[in-house]
Enzyme design. Structure first.
Site, PDB file in Angstrom:
ATOM      1  N   TYR A  31      -4.746  -2.217  19.815  1.00 18.75           N
ATOM      2  CA  TYR A  31      -3.505  -2.899  19.442  1.00 18.75           C
ATOM      3  C   TYR A  31      -2.324  -2.208  20.134  1.00 18.75           C
ATOM      4  CZ  TYR A  31      -6.483  -4.764  15.676  1.00 18.75           C
ATOM      5  OH  TYR A  31      -7.492  -5.348  14.953  1.00 18.75           O
ATOM      6  N   GLY A  32      -1.426  -3.021  20.700  1.00 16.12           N
ATOM      7  CA  GLY A  32      -0.309  -2.454  21.469  1.00 16.12           C
ATOM      8  C   GLY A  32      -0.856  -1.887  22.767  1.00 16.12           C
ATOM      9  N   TYR A  57       0.837  -1.207   0.000  1.00 16.90           N
ATOM     10  CA  TYR A  57       0.000   0.000   0.000  1.00 16.90           C
ATOM     11  C   TYR A  57       0.871   1.255   0.000  1.00 16.90           C
ATOM     12  CZ  TYR A  57      -3.739   3.191   1.584  1.00 16.90           C
ATOM     13  OH  TYR A  57      -4.642   4.224   1.711  1.00 16.90           O
ATOM     14  N   ASP A  58       1.812   1.311   0.960  1.00 16.83           N
ATOM     15  CA  ASP A  58       2.631   2.529   1.110  1.00 16.83           C
ATOM     16  C   ASP A  58       3.452   2.799  -0.150  1.00 16.83           C
ATOM     17  OD1 ASP A  58       1.691   1.938   3.610  1.00 16.83           O
ATOM     18  OD2 ASP A  58       3.607   2.158   4.657  1.00 16.83           O
ATOM     19  N   GLU A  59       4.164   1.766  -0.617  1.00 19.32           N
ATOM     20  CA  GLU A  59       5.005   1.951  -1.805  1.00 19.32           C
ATOM     21  C   GLU A  59       4.138   2.081  -3.060  1.00 19.32           C
ATOM     22  OE1 GLU A  59       7.855   2.870  -1.371  1.00 19.32           O
ATOM     23  OE2 GLU A  59       9.088   1.600  -0.106  1.00 19.32           O
ATOM     24  N   GLY A  60       3.001   1.358  -3.069  1.00 20.48           N
ATOM     25  CA  GLY A  60       2.071   1.496  -4.205  1.00 20.48           C
ATOM     26  C   GLY A  60       1.626   2.939  -4.358  1.00 20.48           C
ATOM     27  N   ARG A 109      -3.198   8.956  16.092  1.00 16.05           N
ATOM     28  CA  ARG A 109      -3.722   9.267  14.757  1.00 16.05           C
ATOM     29  C   ARG A 109      -4.525  10.561  14.882  1.00 16.05           C
ATOM     30  NH1 ARG A 109      -0.779   5.537  14.090  1.00 16.05           N
ATOM     31  NH2 ARG A 109      -1.032   3.708  12.755  1.00 16.05           N
ATOM     32  N   ARG A 134     -10.652  -1.027  10.093  1.00 14.09           N
ATOM     33  CA  ARG A 134      -9.975   0.178  10.580  1.00 14.09           C
ATOM     34  C   ARG A 134     -10.509   0.527  11.975  1.00 14.09           C
ATOM     35  NH1 ARG A 134     -10.078   3.771   5.145  1.00 14.09           N
ATOM     36  NH2 ARG A 134     -11.878   2.462   4.698  1.00 14.09           N
TER      37      ARG A 134
HETATM   38  P1  NAD Z   1     -12.773   1.944   0.595  1.00 14.78           P
HETATM   39  O1  NAD Z   1     -12.123   0.631   0.676  1.00 14.78           O
HETATM   40  O2  NAD Z   1     -14.080   2.145   1.300  1.00 14.78           O
HETATM   41  O3  NAD Z   1     -13.012   2.342  -0.933  1.00 14.78           O
HETATM   42  C1  NAD Z   1     -12.136   1.959  -1.960  1.00 14.78           C
HETATM   43  C2  NAD Z   1     -12.986   1.522  -3.127  1.00 14.78           C
HETATM   44  O4  NAD Z   1     -12.125   1.148  -4.213  1.00 14.78           O
HETATM   45  C3  NAD Z   1     -13.853   0.290  -2.805  1.00 14.78           C
HETATM   46  O5  NAD Z   1     -15.184   0.571  -3.171  1.00 14.78           O
HETATM   47  C4  NAD Z   1     -13.250  -0.826  -3.668  1.00 14.78           C
HETATM   48  O6  NAD Z   1     -14.216  -1.766  -4.094  1.00 14.78           O
HETATM   49  C5  NAD Z   1     -12.658  -0.021  -4.814  1.00 14.78           C
HETATM   50  N1  NAD Z   1     -11.551  -0.715  -5.484  1.00 14.78           N
HETATM   51  C6  NAD Z   1     -10.485  -1.325  -4.916  1.00 14.78           C
HETATM   52  N2  NAD Z   1      -9.686  -1.833  -5.851  1.00 14.78           N
HETATM   53  C7  NAD Z   1     -10.257  -1.538  -7.050  1.00 14.78           C
HETATM   54  C8  NAD Z   1      -9.906  -1.808  -8.402  1.00 14.78           C
HETATM   55  N3  NAD Z   1      -8.805  -2.496  -8.699  1.00 14.78           N
HETATM   56  N4  NAD Z   1     -10.735  -1.350  -9.376  1.00 14.78           N
HETATM   57  C9  NAD Z   1     -11.861  -0.660  -9.078  1.00 14.78           C
HETATM   58  N5  NAD Z   1     -12.247  -0.387  -7.823  1.00 14.78           N
HETATM   59  C10 NAD Z   1     -11.450  -0.811  -6.819  1.00 14.78           C
HETATM   60  O7  NAD Z   1     -11.715   3.027   1.070  1.00 14.78           O
HETATM   61  P2  NAD Z   1     -11.850   4.589   1.336  1.00 14.78           P
HETATM   62  O8  NAD Z   1     -11.566   4.817   2.759  1.00 14.78           O
HETATM   63  O9  NAD Z   1     -13.092   5.118   0.735  1.00 14.78           O
HETATM   64  O10 NAD Z   1     -10.576   5.125   0.523  1.00 14.78           O
HETATM   65  C11 NAD Z   1     -10.690   5.723  -0.749  1.00 14.78           C
HETATM   66  C12 NAD Z   1      -9.325   6.172  -1.218  1.00 14.78           C
HETATM   67  O11 NAD Z   1      -8.765   7.101  -0.307  1.00 14.78           O
HETATM   68  C13 NAD Z   1      -8.308   5.030  -1.349  1.00 14.78           C
HETATM   69  O12 NAD Z   1      -7.513   5.240  -2.483  1.00 14.78           O
HETATM   70  C14 NAD Z   1      -7.479   5.155  -0.098  1.00 14.78           C
HETATM   71  O13 NAD Z   1      -6.186   4.666  -0.288  1.00 14.78           O
HETATM   72  C15 NAD Z   1      -7.488   6.668   0.118  1.00 14.78           C
HETATM   73  N6  NAD Z   1      -7.263   6.992   1.537  1.00 14.78           N
HETATM   74  C16 NAD Z   1      -8.236   6.774   2.460  1.00 14.78           C
HETATM   75  C17 NAD Z   1      -7.981   7.060   3.792  1.00 14.78           C
HETATM   76  C18 NAD Z   1      -9.022   6.868   4.866  1.00 14.78           C
HETATM   77  O14 NAD Z   1      -8.706   7.060   6.043  1.00 14.78           O
HETATM   78  N7  NAD Z   1     -10.252   6.501   4.563  1.00 14.78           N
HETATM   79  C19 NAD Z   1      -6.724   7.561   4.167  1.00 14.78           C
HETATM   80  C20 NAD Z   1      -5.763   7.741   3.194  1.00 14.78           C
HETATM   81  C21 NAD Z   1      -6.039   7.460   1.872  1.00 14.78           C
HETATM   82  N1  UDP Z   2      -6.079  -0.242  15.798  1.00 17.61           N
HETATM   83  C1  UDP Z   2      -6.464  -0.727  17.036  1.00 17.61           C
HETATM   84  N2  UDP Z   2      -7.533  -1.570  17.094  1.00 17.61           N
HETATM   85  C2  UDP Z   2      -8.254  -1.941  15.996  1.00 17.61           C
HETATM   86  C3  UDP Z   2      -7.842  -1.440  14.721  1.00 17.61           C
HETATM   87  C4  UDP Z   2      -6.753  -0.592  14.670  1.00 17.61           C
HETATM   88  O1  UDP Z   2      -5.865  -0.410  18.067  1.00 17.61           O
HETATM   89  O2  UDP Z   2      -9.222  -2.703  16.150  1.00 17.61           O
HETATM   90  C5  UDP Z   2      -4.945   0.690  15.743  1.00 17.61           C
HETATM   91  C6  UDP Z   2      -3.883   0.353  14.694  1.00 17.61           C
HETATM   92  O3  UDP Z   2      -2.912  -0.527  15.246  1.00 17.61           O
HETATM   93  C7  UDP Z   2      -3.324   1.728  14.401  1.00 17.61           C
HETATM   94  C8  UDP Z   2      -4.513   2.671  14.568  1.00 17.61           C
HETATM   95  O4  UDP Z   2      -5.455   1.951  15.355  1.00 17.61           O
HETATM   96  O5  UDP Z   2      -2.345   2.064  15.354  1.00 17.61           O
HETATM   97  C9  UDP Z   2      -5.158   3.061  13.254  1.00 17.61           C
HETATM   98  O6  UDP Z   2      -5.403   1.875  12.528  1.00 17.61           O
HETATM   99  P1  UDP Z   2      -6.204   1.876  11.147  1.00 17.61           P
HETATM  100  O7  UDP Z   2      -6.170   0.482  10.632  1.00 17.61           O
HETATM  101  O8  UDP Z   2      -7.540   2.504  11.351  1.00 17.61           O
HETATM  102  O9  UDP Z   2      -5.407   2.872  10.210  1.00 17.61           O
HETATM  103  P2  UDP Z   2      -3.841   3.097   9.893  1.00 17.61           P
HETATM  104  O10 UDP Z   2      -2.991   2.176  10.719  1.00 17.61           O
HETATM  105  O11 UDP Z   2      -3.729   2.819   8.456  1.00 17.61           O
HETATM  106  O12 UDP Z   2      -3.619   4.502  10.283  1.00 17.61           O
END
Ligand code: NAD
Ligand code: UDP
Length: 315
Positions: A202-203, A143-146, A209, A184
């Site tokens: 966790y932890g 995810y991160d590198e992607g 955040r 999440r």
């Molecule tokens: P989400 O998982 O609810 O939505 C992502 C959507 O993309 C889903 O509906 C999934 O079916 C679709 N999808 C996944 N792979 C696909 C593919 N190959 N082709 C077509 N559709 C595909 O996540 P979200 O929270 O709504 O996140 C939306 C975007 O925002 C993502 O790119 C995510 O990386 C980015 N983002 C979200 C957060 C957050 O906290 N929600 C934080 C940082 C970045």
């Molecule tokens: N986390 C947690 N309990 C859960 C899910 C997540 O304590 O049931 C923690 C996780 O380890 C991280 C933070 O909450 O430290 C945010 O996690 P999330 O998966 O929401 O997002 P990201 O790690 O990508 O910020």
């Protein structure tokens, strides 16, 4: 305008499509439904200006549009690690396909990037100048590198082909329409509290955040898309920082649950601290988040409460 939202049936994408329709735009909601759900778009599925396209961004597609929001990508660690190779493909091939479309039809394109490009940050708070501290070979790397490659592609298509780009580095966002098994932290805690199950911290819960409510985030994405003259990445997030343990306590208070807190192992490479520096967003697009965590959590709790009650009735 005709506006394509990839990942449009997901959590953020569905709110964005709804907002674009309200402003009189035509929304093309594209999603492979890997994580998103048609339930998220039911409220506006019959809107005359909505078109749903079931498609995977890894495959090319020909569409004529004025703007593209590229959100397609699983966002929860649980889901992006389910098929990590597919996560990389979605970020690399998906972004190339969307950039190719933007180039062909001369559309402006906004990429949903992430605070994860900063990895486990050694600089706090994180500003756009910071290059990050990312493990290239760990479980989160797909995810991160992607997303880092997606940013590189955006910049190179801009430099090489003059594609009109915007990059939003989105920090933890929450709200209604997150899926209940999303994994999440916000949805986990709320669903656990409503079911009177233990809240899984966790932890030791001291990691932090900064949580942004979805309506604030969508407004930020739209403002970034609309502004002129910005190509570099812009942080979008709420700068108020909380420890995960304090989030669990707040969810317990707001739901009035009898749930206990359970401490589970910390996942690999879990970032220790995260808070956005949003000076650039404030200055360049006049954006500031407005919804406080307790208010946004209240809305989200109401959403999950209704969802769980409806499911209990059906079963
Ligand atoms: P989400 O998982 O609810 O939505 C992502 C959507 O993309 C889903 O509906 C999934 O079916 C679709 N999808 C996944 N792979 C696909 C593919 N190959 N082709 C077509 N559709 C595909 O996540 P979200 O929270 O709504 O996140 C939306 C975007 O925002 C993502 O790119 C995510 O990386 C980015 N983002 C979200 C957060 C957050 O906290 N929600 C934080 C940082 C970045
Ligand atoms: N986390 C947690 N309990 C859960 C899910 C997540 O304590 O049931 C923690 C996780 O380890 C991280 C933070 O909450 O430290 C945010 O996690 P999330 O998966 O929401 O997002 P990201 O790690 O990508 O910020």
């Amino acid at each position: 305008m005709r506006i394509l939202v990839t990942g449009g049936a997901g959590f953020i994408g569905s709110h964005l499509c709804e907002s674009l329709l309200k402003q009189g735009h035509e929304a093309l909601c594209l999603d492979n439904l890997f994580r998103g759900s048609k339930r998220n778009i039911y409220p506006f599925l019959n809107h005359p200006c909505l078109e749903f396209i079931r498609h995977d961004v890894v495959q090319p597609i020909l569409l004529e549009v004025d703007q593209i929001y590229n959100l397609a990508c699983p966002a929860s660690p649980v889901h992006y690690q389910y098929n990590p190779v597919k996560t990389v493909k979605t970020n690399v091939m998906g972004t190339i396909n969307m950039l190719g479309m933007a180039k062909r039809v001369k559309a402006r394109i906004l990429q949903a990037s992430t605070s994860e490009v900063y990895g486990d940050p050694q600089v706090h708070p994180q500003s756009e100048e910071y290059w990050g501290n990312v493990n290239p070979i760990g479980l989160r790397s797909c995810y991160d590198e992607g997303k880092r490659v997606a940013e590189t592609l955006m910049m190179d298509y801009h430099r090489q082909n003059k594609v009109d780009i915007r990059i939003a580095r989105i920090f933890n966002t929450y709200g209604p329409r997150m899926s209940k098994d999303d994994g999440r932290v916000v949805s986990n805690f709320i669903v656990q509290a409503l079911r009177r199950e233990p809240l899984t911290v966790y932890g030791d819960g001291s990691q932090t955040r900064s949580f942004c409510y979805v309506s604030d985030l969508v407004r930020g994405l739209e403002k970034l898309m609309a502004c002129e003259g910005i190509t570099g990445p812009i942080n979008l997030g709420n700068p108020t920082e909380f420890s995960i343990l304090s989030l669990a306590e707040l969810v317990k208070d707001l739901t009035g649950t009898r749930s206990q807190i359970r401490f589970d192992p910390l996942p690999q490479d879990d970032p220790t601290r995260r808070r956005p520096d949003i000076s650039a967003a404030r200055k360049l697009i006049s954006w500031d988040p407005e919804v406080e965590l307790k208010d946004g959590l209240g809305q989200t709790i109401d959403y999950f409460d209704e969802l769980l009650r409806a499911e209990a009735k059906d079963s």
